[in-house]
Motif scaffolding. Sequence first.
Motif, short mmCIF file in Angstrom:
data_model
loop_
_atom_site.label_atom_id
_atom_site.label_comp_id
_atom_site.label_asym_id
_atom_site.label_seq_id
_atom_site.Cartn_x
_atom_site.Cartn_y
_atom_site.Cartn_z
N ILE A 150 0.82 -1.09 0.04
CA ILE A 150 -0.52 0.09 0.16
C ILE A 150 1.35 0.95 0.25
O ILE A 150 0.68 2.32 -0.50
CB ILE A 150 -0.66 0.09 1.34
N ASN A 151 2.11 1.04 0.52
CA ASN A 151 2.85 2.33 0.24
C ASN A 151 3.81 2.32 -0.91
O ASN A 151 3.92 4.14 -0.89
CB ASN A 151 3.74 2.49 2.14
N ASN A 152 3.55 1.56 -1.43
CA ASN A 152 4.66 1.45 -2.34
C ASN A 152 3.67 2.05 -3.35
O ASN A 152 4.19 3.42 -4.41
CB ASN A 152 5.29 0.57 -2.71
N ALA A 153 2.31 1.89 -3.20
CA ALA A 153 1.47 2.91 -4.42
C ALA A 153 0.71 3.47 -3.80
O ALA A 153 0.73 4.64 -5.16
CB ALA A 153 -0.26 1.56 -4.13
N ALA A 159 -3.91 1.66 -4.61
CA ALA A 159 -3.81 1.48 -3.11
C ALA A 159 -5.62 0.90 -2.41
O ALA A 159 -5.47 0.60 -1.21
CB ALA A 159 -4.05 2.64 -2.65
N ILE A 160 -6.46 1.80 -2.81
CA ILE A 160 -7.13 1.46 -2.53
C ILE A 160 -7.91 -0.37 -2.87
O ILE A 160 -8.45 -0.68 -1.60
CB ILE A 160 -8.52 2.05 -3.51
N ALA A 161 -7.66 -0.39 -4.29
CA ALA A 161 -8.06 -2.10 -4.00
C ALA A 161 -7.13 -2.84 -3.51
O ALA A 161 -7.30 -4.04 -2.53
CB ALA A 161 -7.48 -2.05 -5.24
N LEU A 162 -5.91 -2.43 -2.94
CA LEU A 162 -5.12 -3.59 -1.95
C LEU A 162 -5.30 -3.79 -0.68
O LEU A 162 -5.86 -4.67 -0.33
CB LEU A 162 -3.40 -2.31 -1.71
N CYS A 163 -6.34 -1.73 -0.41
CA CYS A 163 -6.33 -1.63 1.21
C CYS A 163 -8.18 -3.10 0.98
O CYS A 163 -8.32 -3.79 2.34
CB CYS A 163 -7.63 -0.74 1.12
N ASP A 164 -9.14 -3.18 -0.05
CA ASP A 164 -9.63 -4.11 0.14
C ASP A 164 -9.79 -5.33 -0.26
O ASP A 164 -9.93 -6.37 1.08
CB ASP A 164 -10.76 -3.55 -1.38
N GLN A 203 -9.46 7.63 3.44
CA GLN A 203 -8.07 9.31 2.76
C GLN A 203 -8.19 9.24 1.87
O GLN A 203 -7.59 10.09 0.69
CB GLN A 203 -6.89 8.90 4.23
N PHE A 204 -7.86 7.90 1.02
CA PHE A 204 -7.81 7.64 -0.26
C PHE A 204 -8.48 7.72 -1.17
O PHE A 204 -8.85 8.91 -2.20
CB PHE A 204 -7.12 6.29 -1.04
N LEU A 205 -10.18 7.88 -0.42
CA LEU A 205 -10.59 7.66 -1.91
C LEU A 205 -11.02 9.49 -1.67
O LEU A 205 -11.54 10.23 -2.49
CB LEU A 205 -12.64 7.13 -1.05
N LEU A 206 -10.65 9.92 -0.49
CA LEU A 206 -11.13 11.70 -0.32
C LEU A 206 -9.81 12.60 -1.00
O LEU A 206 -10.31 13.56 -2.03
CB LEU A 206 -11.01 12.21 1.53
N ALA A 207 -8.86 11.74 -1.90
CA ALA A 207 -7.84 11.53 -2.05
C ALA A 207 -7.98 12.25 -3.75
O ALA A 207 -7.66 13.02 -4.09
CB ALA A 207 -6.90 11.63 -1.78
N ILE A 208 -9.07 11.37 -4.28
CA ILE A 208 -9.05 11.19 -5.38
C ILE A 208 -10.09 11.68 -5.95
O ILE A 208 -11.16 11.35 -6.64
CB ILE A 208 -8.70 9.58 -6.01
N GLY A 209 -11.13 12.08 -4.78
CA GLY A 209 -12.39 13.49 -5.04
C GLY A 209 -13.86 11.96 -5.09
O GLY A 209 -15.06 13.10 -5.37
#
Lengths: 230, 542
Positions: free
Chosen positions: B143-146, B155-160, B179-185
């Motif tokens: 996730i950090n690499n993504a 990153a979101i797919a990896l979280c899931d 946080q990732f979802l927010l970052a991409i709106g």
Amino acid sequence: MEEKDSLPDMSFFLASSVHDMKNSLSLLSNRMEHFLGELTPDSFPGYEDLSQMLYETKRVNHNLIQLLALYKVGNHLYPFDPQPFLLNDFVHEMEAQCRPLLASRLIELETSCPDDLIWYFDEELVNGVIGQAINNASQYTRDRIRLSAAQVGDMLEIRVEDNGAGYPASMLQAIESEQRGISFGSGSTGLGLYFGRTVAAMHRNKGLHGRLRLENGGCYGGGCCILQLP
Amino acid sequence: MAGLQDTFSDFSQRRFLIIDDFHGMQRMLRDMLRECGATRIDSAGSSQDAIKLLSSSKYDVVLCDFNLGPGKNGQQLLEEAKFRQWVGPACAWIMITAEKSLETVMGALEYLPDSYLIKPLTTALLQNRLTKIWARKRTFIDINNALGKKDYSRAIALCDQQMATDRLNAPELQRLKYQFLLAIGELAEARQLLEAVLAERDQPWAKVGLGRVLFMQGDYVAARDLLQQVINENRANIEAYDWLAKTLQQLEELEAAEQVLQRAVQLSPNSPQRQKDLGELALKLGNLDAAEKAFRKSMAVGEHSIMKTADAYVGLARVCSNKQQPEEALKTLGSMQKHFDGEQITVRAKAMEGMVYLQNNQPAKAREAAKALDALLATSGAIPEGAAGLEAAELLLNTGNKESATELLHKLVMNNHEDRKLANQVGEIFDQAGMHEEGAQLVALSRQEALELMNAGALLAQAGKLEEAVESMRNAKKLLPSNLRVLLNFAQIAISCMKQQGANEALLNETRQTLQHARSLCSDDKRLNQIDNQLNELFPKP
């Protein structure tokens, strides 16, 4: 100039010197633990005294932590943020924290906790409550303490139990009547209990709030300190 | 749990840095680490020494005391180390504090340590904590690499993926995913996630998150009520105060917003940004004393921090100018140039200098400053962005350089034609110069022009004339070099063109450069990330 202007803000001095004292005590208890680890009761005649000194040092440290935390909570300065914890980790951290003292007092600590239990709480506050409960138990137990965590109904229950003589009946009664609002300031309920109850009450979820209970009995038939968190 | 031998080798191979101004503590930590098997241990007794070591060596673990005496504190040191990439996501940073307080645990999310340890410490505690952090780092490495590649979708797919099997880390994965979802709106999806989290359990972070999403969706009343509720439940939740203040400003409840920020800075005074926000609000409300205090505090707490902001200096200069204290205002601008570098700062200082003279009855000197500013803008060629552009235009407009001012604002609006806040600010500048009509016209025209430029390319693309569309967007790009939408549209059309006609080295390079430029304007944009990933999939980088 009004008189109150010439008086310093004592709460500020108290709070800031408490930090300072905590730092010193932290070094002190660390050195004591270090020595206790190197020595044995046979090799050093003052071993038991040193162990007692460690207990007292930790007791003072717990009191300071509680005073400071209550000061901050009372002034809405405490960053209360419950986080999910694996209870197994929490229990092991508590164990690691208390091991030097308990080992030097020849007390056996038994722990019990499901491998996969996760709960939400403020680690520093709960650590303060349980750390003190174990420290207290180390003074009143015969030779065993049990630290356990389990889900009971909707609540997490963390128990500290010992095989000592238990709490005196007069103290449990005093607590009970105080809870029913019958008598205040009986003197038997100290800072520790007040702190524990405050911490418990701060933990809330879906209309439930935490509780702290003292009773006699439990696994070893001695004193039990029970923290329940929703 | 890892075997003892594993833990031991974990310690013996890693590099440690101890930062503590107290030698007794330094020695104690060193002893503890040695007991765990560590051999490569450096120590620093001050933030200055720590900076030297951090900038020249790579450490796997940093044990840092929060209080480091004069200079930076532990949090400011961590911020600088992360900002300058002296430490990466693989480094475990442990902050050691005497107590948990708002002061010690406050920091922007991306600048939080891996863990806090509260004194007194024991060897076992330190060992447990580090072992846990290392296990966690291993879990989150992909996730950090993504994240490092700004590939939020991955990153979101990896979280899931991780959440499906990893119950222990599920709560943290949910928080990351939000946080990732927010970052991409992806607001709707973020909201859904937060509502699901809250259905399970009352969690303050998720409530504040929901407040944020409501704010971003423009539902200010609901956001206000929810955030107020969070604060009622816990009057020390600083993040809720910040978002509530932003929400109240949107609702034009400026006094209430100021009160909220006043309360927040009482609780947590050390954020340069929050103090600056308070100063700007107070200035808007005409509370000059309160504004001065907040701007000065922002400067003071920012002294040793990479979070310091030039806006506080400009704000203070404005306050002093309004108070008819021109010397103090000019002194502040001089101090700003000592603390900050760059063309934008030079422009801002010159523009404010002129405004100070103008407001303090020295029109000749104001005109002189305006002239110098005009020359500065002509030689640099670049359009001053945001605040710098607005401040420059303000001076030009008020010193009779209407033409330069209009041209500057025209470019500014064209390059940011979707930015409503900017459009309002441009309007205000014209209003204050008594040219309301002209302001409104300029904004409308600039926007219209930007839209037409963009539509021309889009129409050609729709008609299948891809090469002409690329050329048209290239033209738009030249005219609007910092308009994010234009840059992305160019890239999108260029990709379509290459998809149809095969890769073309020159166009591929141009597209990559365009996206890079877009990234420098706005590091996190959903569409930018998507286009970037699309390009890399179609034409993998060599």
